[in-house]
Scaffold this motif. Structure first.
Motif, PDB file in Angstrom:
ATOM      1  N   PRO A   1      -4.405 -34.913  17.073  1.00  0.00           N
ATOM      2  CA  PRO A   1      -4.896 -35.324  18.390  1.00  0.00           C
ATOM      3  C   PRO A   1      -4.166 -34.584  19.501  1.00  0.00           C
ATOM      4  O   PRO A   1      -2.947 -34.400  19.451  1.00  0.00           O
ATOM      5  N   ILE A   2      -4.916 -34.148  20.487  1.00  0.00           N
ATOM      6  CA  ILE A   2      -4.349 -33.474  21.649  1.00  0.00           C
ATOM      7  C   ILE A   2      -4.720 -34.288  22.874  1.00  0.00           C
ATOM      8  O   ILE A   2      -5.901 -34.398  23.229  1.00  0.00           O
ATOM      9  N   VAL A   3      -3.721 -34.874  23.500  1.00  0.00           N
ATOM     10  CA  VAL A   3      -3.912 -35.749  24.659  1.00  0.00           C
ATOM     11  C   VAL A   3      -2.908 -35.339  25.726  1.00  0.00           C
ATOM     12  O   VAL A   3      -1.714 -35.198  25.436  1.00  0.00           O
ATOM     13  N   PHE A   4      -3.364 -35.158  26.949  1.00  0.00           N
ATOM     14  CA  PHE A   4      -2.467 -34.792  28.047  1.00  0.00           C
ATOM     15  C   PHE A   4      -1.978 -36.044  28.765  1.00  0.00           C
ATOM     16  O   PHE A   4      -2.756 -36.961  29.047  1.00  0.00           O
ATOM     17  N   ASP A   5      -0.701 -36.052  29.099  1.00  0.00           N
ATOM     18  CA  ASP A   5      -0.142 -37.085  29.970  1.00  0.00           C
ATOM     19  C   ASP A   5      -0.444 -36.681  31.412  1.00  0.00           C
ATOM     20  O   ASP A   5       0.009 -35.631  31.875  1.00  0.00           O
ATOM     21  N   THR A   6      -1.199 -37.492  32.135  1.00  0.00           N
ATOM     22  CA  THR A   6      -1.584 -37.166  33.507  1.00  0.00           C
ATOM     23  C   THR A   6      -0.880 -38.055  34.541  1.00  0.00           C
ATOM     24  O   THR A   6      -1.276 -38.102  35.705  1.00  0.00           O
ATOM     25  N   ALA A   7       0.171 -38.757  34.108  1.00  0.00           N
ATOM     26  CA  ALA A   7       0.845 -39.697  35.002  1.00  0.00           C
ATOM     27  C   ALA A   7       1.528 -38.997  36.166  1.00  0.00           C
ATOM     28  O   ALA A   7       1.638 -39.553  37.262  1.00  0.00           O
ATOM     29  N   ARG A   8       2.018 -37.775  35.951  1.00  0.00           N
ATOM     30  CA  ARG A   8       2.771 -37.100  37.009  1.00  0.00           C
ATOM     31  C   ARG A   8       1.900 -36.854  38.236  1.00  0.00           C
ATOM     32  O   ARG A   8       2.356 -37.061  39.380  1.00  0.00           O
ATOM     33  N   ALA A   9       0.665 -36.427  38.043  1.00  0.00           N
ATOM     34  CA  ALA A   9      -0.214 -36.175  39.192  1.00  0.00           C
ATOM     35  C   ALA A   9      -0.458 -37.450  39.988  1.00  0.00           C
ATOM     36  O   ALA A   9      -0.497 -37.435  41.220  1.00  0.00           O
ATOM     37  N   ARG A  10      -0.608 -38.558  39.294  1.00  0.00           N
ATOM     38  CA  ARG A  10      -0.810 -39.830  39.993  1.00  0.00           C
ATOM     39  C   ARG A  10       0.454 -40.251  40.728  1.00  0.00           C
ATOM     40  O   ARG A  10       0.397 -40.694  41.881  1.00  0.00           O
ATOM     41  N   ALA A  11       1.604 -40.112  40.080  1.00  0.00           N
ATOM     42  CA  ALA A  11       2.856 -40.576  40.679  1.00  0.00           C
ATOM     43  C   ALA A  11       3.286 -39.706  41.857  1.00  0.00           C
ATOM     44  O   ALA A  11       3.741 -40.218  42.888  1.00  0.00           O
ATOM     45  N   GLU A  12       3.163 -38.384  41.725  1.00  0.00           N
ATOM     46  CA  GLU A  12       3.681 -37.489  42.753  1.00  0.00           C
ATOM     47  C   GLU A  12       2.715 -37.279  43.911  1.00  0.00           C
ATOM     48  O   GLU A  12       3.139 -37.089  45.058  1.00  0.00           O
ATOM     49  N   LEU A  13       1.420 -37.310  43.623  1.00  0.00           N
ATOM     50  CA  LEU A  13       0.439 -36.963  44.650  1.00  0.00           C
ATOM     51  C   LEU A  13      -0.571 -38.067  44.924  1.00  0.00           C
ATOM     52  O   LEU A  13      -1.445 -37.897  45.779  1.00  0.00           O
ATOM     53  N   GLY A  14      -0.486 -39.179  44.192  1.00  0.00           N
ATOM     54  CA  GLY A  14      -1.467 -40.231  44.384  1.00  0.00           C
ATOM     55  C   GLY A  14      -2.844 -39.854  43.884  1.00  0.00           C
ATOM     56  O   GLY A  14      -3.864 -40.382  44.364  1.00  0.00           O
ATOM     57  N   TYR A  15      -2.896 -38.944  42.912  1.00  0.00           N
ATOM     58  CA  TYR A  15      -4.186 -38.484  42.395  1.00  0.00           C
ATOM     59  C   TYR A  15      -4.952 -39.612  41.720  1.00  0.00           C
ATOM     60  O   TYR A  15      -4.399 -40.419  40.970  1.00  0.00           O
ATOM     61  N   SER A  16      -6.249 -39.639  41.978  1.00  0.00           N
ATOM     62  CA  SER A  16      -7.189 -40.427  41.190  1.00  0.00           C
ATOM     63  C   SER A  16      -8.462 -39.603  41.089  1.00  0.00           C
ATOM     64  O   SER A  16      -8.767 -38.803  41.990  1.00  0.00           O
ATOM     65  N   PRO A  17      -9.214 -39.738  40.005  1.00  0.00           N
ATOM     66  CA  PRO A  17     -10.380 -38.880  39.816  1.00  0.00           C
ATOM     67  C   PRO A  17     -11.394 -39.010  40.948  1.00  0.00           C
ATOM     68  O   PRO A  17     -11.698 -40.108  41.413  1.00  0.00           O
ATOM     69  N   ALA A  18     -11.910 -37.879  41.375  1.00  0.00           N
ATOM     70  CA  ALA A  18     -13.000 -37.887  42.349  1.00  0.00           C
ATOM     71  C   ALA A  18     -14.290 -38.373  41.709  1.00  0.00           C
ATOM     72  O   ALA A  18     -15.132 -38.972  42.375  1.00  0.00           O
ATOM     73  N   LEU A  19     -14.443 -38.098  40.416  1.00  0.00           N
ATOM     74  CA  LEU A  19     -15.602 -38.553  39.653  1.00  0.00           C
ATOM     75  C   LEU A  19     -15.117 -39.315  38.431  1.00  0.00           C
ATOM     76  O   LEU A  19     -14.198 -38.871  37.745  1.00  0.00           O
ATOM     77  N   SER A  20     -15.746 -40.444  38.143  1.00  0.00           N
ATOM     78  CA  SER A  20     -15.487 -41.124  36.883  1.00  0.00           C
ATOM     79  C   SER A  20     -16.009 -40.257  35.747  1.00  0.00           C
ATOM     80  O   SER A  20     -16.793 -39.321  35.955  1.00  0.00           O
ATOM     81  N   TYR A  21     -15.590 -40.580  34.536  1.00  0.00           N
ATOM     82  CA  TYR A  21     -16.044 -39.785  33.396  1.00  0.00           C
ATOM     83  C   TYR A  21     -17.567 -39.842  33.267  1.00  0.00           C
ATOM     84  O   TYR A  21     -18.220 -38.811  33.057  1.00  0.00           O
ATOM     85  N   ASP A  22     -18.144 -41.027  33.417  1.00  0.00           N
ATOM     86  CA  ASP A  22     -19.598 -41.149  33.285  1.00  0.00           C
ATOM     87  C   ASP A  22     -20.320 -40.383  34.386  1.00  0.00           C
ATOM     88  O   ASP A  22     -21.353 -39.740  34.133  1.00  0.00           O
ATOM     89  N   ASP A  23     -19.799 -40.431  35.611  1.00  0.00           N
ATOM     90  CA  ASP A  23     -20.438 -39.677  36.688  1.00  0.00           C
ATOM     91  C   ASP A  23     -20.300 -38.176  36.472  1.00  0.00           C
ATOM     92  O   ASP A  23     -21.209 -37.409  36.810  1.00  0.00           O
ATOM     93  N   ALA A  24     -19.177 -37.746  35.910  1.00  0.00           N
ATOM     94  CA  ALA A  24     -19.028 -36.323  35.584  1.00  0.00           C
ATOM     95  C   ALA A  24     -20.029 -35.913  34.507  1.00  0.00           C
ATOM     96  O   ALA A  24     -20.602 -34.817  34.565  1.00  0.00           O
ATOM     97  N   LEU A  25     -20.255 -36.785  33.520  1.00  0.00           N
ATOM     98  CA  LEU A  25     -21.271 -36.503  32.503  1.00  0.00           C
ATOM     99  C   LEU A  25     -22.656 -36.380  33.135  1.00  0.00           C
ATOM    100  O   LEU A  25     -23.440 -35.499  32.768  1.00  0.00           O
ATOM    101  N   ARG A  26     -22.964 -37.276  34.063  1.00  0.00           N
ATOM    102  CA  ARG A  26     -24.267 -37.200  34.740  1.00  0.00           C
ATOM    103  C   ARG A  26     -24.414 -35.874  35.481  1.00  0.00           C
ATOM    104  O   ARG A  26     -25.485 -35.253  35.472  1.00  0.00           O
ATOM    105  N   GLN A  27     -23.334 -35.429  36.108  1.00  0.00           N
ATOM    106  CA  GLN A  27     -23.365 -34.144  36.801  1.00  0.00           C
ATOM    107  C   GLN A  27     -23.598 -33.001  35.819  1.00  0.00           C
ATOM    108  O   GLN A  27     -24.359 -32.064  36.099  1.00  0.00           O
ATOM    109  N   ASP A  28     -22.945 -33.083  34.649  1.00  0.00           N
ATOM    110  CA  ASP A  28     -23.177 -32.081  33.604  1.00  0.00           C
ATOM    111  C   ASP A  28     -24.651 -32.007  33.236  1.00  0.00           C
ATOM    112  O   ASP A  28     -25.246 -30.927  33.164  1.00  0.00           O
ATOM    113  N   VAL A  29     -25.225 -33.180  32.966  1.00  0.00           N
ATOM    114  CA  VAL A  29     -26.619 -33.250  32.518  1.00  0.00           C
ATOM    115  C   VAL A  29     -27.561 -32.739  33.605  1.00  0.00           C
ATOM    116  O   VAL A  29     -28.492 -31.961  33.342  1.00  0.00           O
TER     117      VAL A  29
END
Length: 337
Positions: free
Chosen positions: A261-289
């Motif tokens: 399994p390959i999984v990235f830890d994305t906690a640093r972006a949230r902690a340092e910059l307050g990052y949260s996704p602009a698109l949810s996973y499902d909305d990103a899938l809809r954009q793909d489609v």
């Protein structure tokens, strides 16, 4: 003049990440310049953006074009030579963001999840992972360079030449009643929506610093990805799995097929910059489609097919393993299921 009076230059501005980033930065009030070696006639610039043609092989011309910008984004830096070019921007730009890849992490034995502090490969080679890792080392060793290095998973979103999710999307379009997945459907491999890369780039521009950040979607298994894609498309299908690797006839193949399994830890972006996704996973899938289906239909109308829209998929995995429907039908009809 924009509201905030800030300027951004995107190297590779008409590519997949470049387009998404240009739209995000333009919306945030940046005057955006999109640099590309060969201008693409189908590239639509966001309101207020402009295109310039520039060849990064001409270092002096490149640096002149980048000099003084509040934010420089390089989506097409691949090797230490490119790193040496960008290192000369120290003291000359407000913030630099360079797109790297999670392929730089040293394997096997990867932790779950992988933090940014995990060692990167150091082999002397000219392949993509080694080039990216060497690029990073040059940038991060440069004093006074406010560079944010973003390590992405496999990208998805509009205007790409590779969309691993096409493996599920086409099955839904073909109304397949089931999908057969090897390795018990448990493989995990990081994907990253380009809209979310653009969001993180914007945040890095607001808070310049030397840093490395992972950026990836939710760490789903391949079976979970199948279920989410089918749900977004309103398609019902049975997800059938079996132990072990995919078979020579393509049965069970999927592009997330990794040994660990390959999984990235994305906690640093949230902690340092307050990052949260602009698109949810499902909305990103809809954009793909919404982008991929018309693009493939246009290719088919011109006498081609999905392979013309996503040539990188064929280059990485070959043309024959993607949709082995006959093998799936035989497997589901057989006594050993």
């Amino acid at each position: 003049m924009t509201v905030h009076g800030r300027s951004a230059f995107i190297i590779g501005g008409t590519g997949q990440i470049g387009r998404a980033t240009a739209a995000r930065l333009a919306a945030a009030g940046y005057a955006v310049t999109l640099g590309q070696r060969r201008l693409r006639p189908d590239a639509a610039a966001p309101h207020g953006a402009r295109f310039v043609q520039i060849d990064r092989a001409d270092t002096e011309a490149l640096l002149t074009a980048l000099d003084g910008h509040d934010l420089v984004v390089d989506t097409v830096a691949f090797n230490p030579y490119h790193g040496a070019q960008l290192a000369r921007l120290a003291g000359r730009v407000g913030s630099l963001v360079v797109i790297s890849s999670g392929a730089v992490y040293r394997a096997p034995g990867l932790p779950v999840p992988i933090p940014e502090t995990w060692p990167t490969i150091e082999r002397e080679a000219h392949d993509y992972p080694a080039g990216k890792a060497a690029l990073e080392r040059v940038l991060l060793a440069t004093p006074e360079l406010p560079v944010s290095v973003l390590r992405t998973g496999v990208l998805h979103g509009p205007h790409g030449t590779s969309l691993d999710h096409w493996w599920f999307i086409k099955r839904a379009l073909d109304r397949r009643p089931y999908v057969v997945i090897a390795q018990d459907g448990g493989s995990r491999f990081p994907t990253t929506a380009v809209a979310n890369v653009a969001e993180l780039i914007h945040l890095c521009g607001e808070r310049p610093a030397a840093r490395v950040l992972n950026i990836a979607d939710d760490p789903l298994t391949v079976a979970e990805t199948a279920a989410r894609t089918f749900a977004v498309m309103g398609h019902e299908a049975e997800i059938v799995t079996f132990a072990g690797p995919s078979r020579p006839d393509g049965l069970g193949f999927h592009p997330w097929n990794v040994a660990e399994p390959i999984v990235f830890d994305t906690a640093r972006a949230r902690a340092e910059l307050g990052y949260s996704p602009a698109l949810s996973y499902d909305d990103a899938l809809r954009q793909d489609v919404e982008w991929a289906v018309p693009a493939v239909r246009a290719a088919e109308a011109a006498g081609g097919g999905w392979q013309d829209v996503f040539p990188d998929l064929v280059e990485r995995h070959g043309p024959d393993v993607w949709f082995p429907y006959a093998a799936e039908d035989a497997y589901l009809a057989g006594p050993t299921r």
